[in-house]
Design an enzyme around this catalytic site. Structure first.
Site, short mmCIF file in Angstrom:
data_model
loop_
_atom_site.label_atom_id
_atom_site.label_comp_id
_atom_site.label_asym_id
_atom_site.label_seq_id
_atom_site.Cartn_x
_atom_site.Cartn_y
_atom_site.Cartn_z
N SER A 11 0.81 -1.22 0.01
CA SER A 11 -0.04 -0.07 -0.02
C SER A 11 0.76 1.45 -0.21
CB SER A 11 -0.91 0.16 1.30
OG SER A 11 -0.18 0.07 2.48
N ARG A 12 2.23 1.14 0.31
CA ARG A 12 3.04 2.38 0.27
C ARG A 12 4.35 2.01 0.06
NH1 ARG A 12 2.59 2.89 6.73
NH2 ARG A 12 4.77 1.91 7.21
N ASN A 87 7.60 -8.56 0.43
CA ASN A 87 8.17 -6.98 0.67
C ASN A 87 7.89 -6.50 1.91
OD1 ASN A 87 8.92 -3.95 -0.02
ND2 ASN A 87 6.87 -4.11 0.60
N SER A 139 17.70 -6.43 3.43
CA SER A 139 18.29 -5.34 3.54
C SER A 139 19.87 -5.12 3.91
CB SER A 139 17.71 -4.82 5.11
OG SER A 139 18.62 -3.79 5.54
N TYR A 152 16.00 -6.85 13.58
CA TYR A 152 15.82 -6.56 12.34
C TYR A 152 16.87 -7.18 11.38
CZ TYR A 152 15.14 -3.49 7.87
OH TYR A 152 14.87 -3.22 6.54
P1 NAD Z 1 7.18 0.95 4.57
O1 NAD Z 1 7.21 1.08 6.09
O2 NAD Z 1 6.66 2.16 4.09
O3 NAD Z 1 6.49 -0.35 4.23
C1 NAD Z 1 6.23 -1.33 4.74
C2 NAD Z 1 5.27 -2.05 4.21
O4 NAD Z 1 4.78 -3.59 4.78
C3 NAD Z 1 3.95 -1.27 4.73
O5 NAD Z 1 2.93 -1.06 3.66
C4 NAD Z 1 3.30 -2.14 5.80
O6 NAD Z 1 2.11 -1.94 5.99
C5 NAD Z 1 3.42 -3.40 5.39
N1 NAD Z 1 3.53 -4.53 6.30
C6 NAD Z 1 4.05 -4.28 7.72
N2 NAD Z 1 3.45 -5.59 8.32
C7 NAD Z 1 2.57 -6.12 7.42
C8 NAD Z 1 1.92 -7.38 7.80
N3 NAD Z 1 2.13 -8.18 8.98
N4 NAD Z 1 1.04 -7.66 6.76
C9 NAD Z 1 1.14 -7.19 5.71
N5 NAD Z 1 1.82 -5.99 5.43
C10 NAD Z 1 2.62 -5.46 6.42
O7 NAD Z 1 8.58 0.84 4.44
P2 NAD Z 1 9.45 0.38 2.80
O8 NAD Z 1 10.69 1.07 3.07
O9 NAD Z 1 8.59 0.47 1.92
O10 NAD Z 1 9.70 -1.24 3.31
C11 NAD Z 1 9.57 -2.28 2.57
C12 NAD Z 1 10.56 -3.21 2.79
O11 NAD Z 1 12.01 -2.77 2.41
C13 NAD Z 1 10.44 -3.85 4.20
O12 NAD Z 1 10.72 -5.01 3.92
C14 NAD Z 1 11.94 -3.32 4.47
O13 NAD Z 1 12.43 -3.84 5.60
C15 NAD Z 1 12.85 -3.20 3.32
N6 NAD Z 1 13.86 -2.23 3.47
C16 NAD Z 1 13.65 -1.05 3.66
C17 NAD Z 1 14.46 -0.02 3.74
C18 NAD Z 1 14.51 1.55 3.55
O14 NAD Z 1 15.62 2.17 3.82
N7 NAD Z 1 13.22 2.13 3.47
C19 NAD Z 1 15.94 -0.48 3.62
C20 NAD Z 1 16.15 -1.82 3.54
C21 NAD Z 1 14.99 -2.87 3.19
#
Ligand code: NAD
Length: 243
Positions: A11-12, A87, A139, A152
């Site tokens: 969703s985001r 994701n 990550s 994490y």
């Molecule tokens: P974000 O917080 O915007 O998105 C995470 C998404 O996961 C959200 O939409 C949230 O609602 C969903 N989510 C969480 N728990 C859930 C559940 N139990 N069931 C279904 N959906 C669930 O952050 P993002 O940066 O878009 O993260 C996406 C992925 O990328 C994650 O796995 C995060 O660990 C990874 N990541 C992000 C970064 C960064 O710097 N943003 C770096 C490395 C890895």
């Protein structure tokens, strides 16, 4: 026939951008969300207005029965699953001495068990079709470790182990399994970082910026077309950390 893809946590942030990219490729996308129904409905509306194939499904993927429902819904409606993007994820900043058993369980279930369970659910169909792509969003911290993000980092290292092991197990069924290990990406997950903290990362990054969700989506676009890459952990971080 159109390819069918499930993206968890779509969703985001990164998941949303991946869903948009896949839909733009003509793929039927099932965008999973947990709590943000309004955002998921908006994504659906925006993509439908552009004539894209988008569906949404509410499920908490940290729970086995909800992973089962998501996959059952997809198979009943679309008959197959070609692509799974694991994701969904949560982060938490705590010293190891502050981490509770509940924190541990929440992080492990959301970041690692969810992906394991989704793989278990989609694989019978992929194996039957002798075709499939699974991409786990891990990550950079799973590779190099992060202070105050120990749980994490453990979950993300676990995801990479899942990628490597599963690639070996299901390669003979023509299923490719890879991880993308992002560095710092501009999403809500990092909304509490100060400007100075972000600048510190940029100063250490050869490409002189942090990442955008589109940077991850572009790598996925390549991975779903490539035919000879499996079991790999691909770091997308502008050269911030080179291992
Ligand atoms: P974000 O917080 O915007 O998105 C995470 C998404 O996961 C959200 O939409 C949230 O609602 C969903 N989510 C969480 N728990 C859930 C559940 N139990 N069931 C279904 N959906 C669930 O952050 P993002 O940066 O878009 O993260 C996406 C992925 O990328 C994650 O796995 C995060 O660990 C990874 N990541 C992000 C970064 C960064 O710097 N943003 C770096 C490395 C890895």
């Amino acid at each position: 026939m159109n390819k069918v893809a499930i993206v968890t946590g779509a969703s985001r942030g990164i998941g949303k951008e991946i869903a948009k990219m896949l839909a733009n490729e003509g793929i039927q996308v099932i965008a999973n969300y947990n709590k943000s129904e309004e955002k998921a409905l908006k994504l659906k509306k925006d993509l439908e207005e552009q004539g894209k194939l988008i569906d949404i499904f509410k499920a908490d993927v940290s729970k086995q029965e909800e992973c089962e429902s998501l996959v059952k819904y997809t198979l009943e409606k679309y008959n197959k699953i070609d692509i799974l993007i694991n994701n969904a994820g949560i982060d938490q900043y705590k010293l190891i001495t502050e981490v509770t058993k509940q924190d541990w369980e929440d992080m492990l279930n959301t970041n690692l068990y969810s992906a394991f369970c989704m793989c278990q659910q989609v694989l019978p169909n992929m194996i039957h079709n002798k075709s499939g792509r699974i991409i786990n969003i891990s990550s950079i911290w799973g590779i190099v470790g992060a202070s105050q993000e120990i749980v994490y980092s453990i979950t993300k290292a676990g995801l990479d182990a899942l990628t490597k092991s599963l690639a070996k197990e299901v390669g003979p069924s023509n299923i490719k399994v890879n991880s993308i290990a992002p560095g710092l990406i501009d999403t809500d997950m990092n909304k509490d970082l100060t400007e100075d903290e972000v600048k510190y990362v940029i100063d250490q990054t050869p490409l002189e910026r942090i990442g955008k969700p589109q940077d991850i989506a572009k790598c996925i676009k390549w991975l779903i077309e490539d035919d000879f890459t499996t079991g790999q952990i691909i770091s997308i971080n502008g050269g911030w950390i080179i291992t």
